[in-house]
Design an enzyme around this catalytic site. Sequence first.
Site, PDB file in Angstrom:
ATOM      1  N   LYS A 178       0.857  -1.190   0.000  1.00 18.79           N
ATOM      2  CA  LYS A 178       0.000   0.000   0.000  1.00 18.79           C
ATOM      3  C   LYS A 178       0.895   1.242   0.000  1.00 18.79           C
ATOM      4  O   LYS A 178       1.796   1.372   0.837  1.00 18.79           O
ATOM      5  CB  LYS A 178      -0.915  -0.005   1.237  1.00 18.79           C
ATOM      6  CG  LYS A 178      -1.952  -1.117   1.175  1.00 18.79           C
ATOM      7  CD  LYS A 178      -2.646  -1.301   2.505  1.00 18.79           C
ATOM      8  CE  LYS A 178      -3.713  -0.270   2.759  1.00 18.79           C
ATOM      9  NZ  LYS A 178      -4.373  -0.512   4.074  1.00 18.79           N
TER      10      LYS A 178
HETATM   11  O1  G3P Z   1      -6.707   0.567   6.198  1.00 17.84           O
HETATM   12  C1  G3P Z   1      -7.269   1.774   5.846  1.00 17.84           C
HETATM   13  C2  G3P Z   1      -8.666   1.981   6.305  1.00 17.84           C
HETATM   14  O2  G3P Z   1      -9.335   0.780   6.341  1.00 17.84           O
HETATM   15  C3  G3P Z   1      -8.772   2.748   7.570  1.00 17.84           C
HETATM   16  O3  G3P Z   1      -9.954   2.481   8.215  1.00 17.84           O
HETATM   17  O4  G3P Z   1     -11.408   2.500  10.196  1.00 17.84           O
HETATM   18  O5  G3P Z   1      -9.160   3.602  10.310  1.00 17.84           O
HETATM   19  O6  G3P Z   1     -10.984   4.616   8.975  1.00 17.84           O
HETATM   20  P1  G3P Z   1     -10.393   3.352   9.503  1.00 17.84           P
END
Ligand code: G3P
Length: 224
Positions: free
Chosen positions: A86
């Site tokens: 990523k």
């Molecule tokens: O991995 C990136 C994304 O899934 C982040 O999620 O829950 O931290 O907004 P969140």
Amino acid sequence: MKLLIDDANLADIKRLYDLYPIDGVTTNPSILAKTGSDPAAVLREIRAFIGPDALLFAQALALTAEGMVADAHRILEICGKSTIVKIPSIPEGFKAIRMLRAEGIATCGTVVYTPMQAFLAAKAGASYVAPYVNRIDNMGYDGVKVVKEIQDILTNNHMDCMVLAASFKNSQQVLELCAYGVGSATAAPAVIDALVKNPAIDAAVQDFVHDFEKATGKAAMTEF
Ligand code: G3P
């Protein structure tokens, strides 16, 4: 739509793999930090459990293209050549994606809040782009709508890149994107469980068992 687990807790990953048709695991630096363990060891354990060919995503931390490429090489050393790196969808990231593409290393343009970030990451050669649905919602925009727009951009420009929708907080967000046909989605364990959490379903299943047991005195077909 591919369904992945956005978490690095091995116990949760094992439980979800046991129950659901899961396609892989995604991580980010915050998720790895949350485990409180050595991130390399965590990634190795996840890879060992899901197998060498399953989808596994790990994120570069550097903020320069050269640093991101170096991080990518280390990530592949740690968790195998099939791992998808990523890369933040920022200008240095687009450069890194192009450099990694030239080496044959698969990338995911991540931290996507806008359709143009996704377009540029895909154009640079990313195999996936990861828009953050709930974080976009929290900024006052419509995260699901943004992801649909990104899916349209990829389709209409015939780009060899798949949406990996991320940052979900509820099952409705996943449902809408599943119905739209986005390529993949990654969600935390609680959100995956919530996809089918419904008291009416549990009650219906229990009713079948009670009806059968009341009539036959037995609670399993194996008793006949
Ligand atoms: O991995 C990136 C994304 O899934 C982040 O999620 O829950 O931290 O907004 P969140």
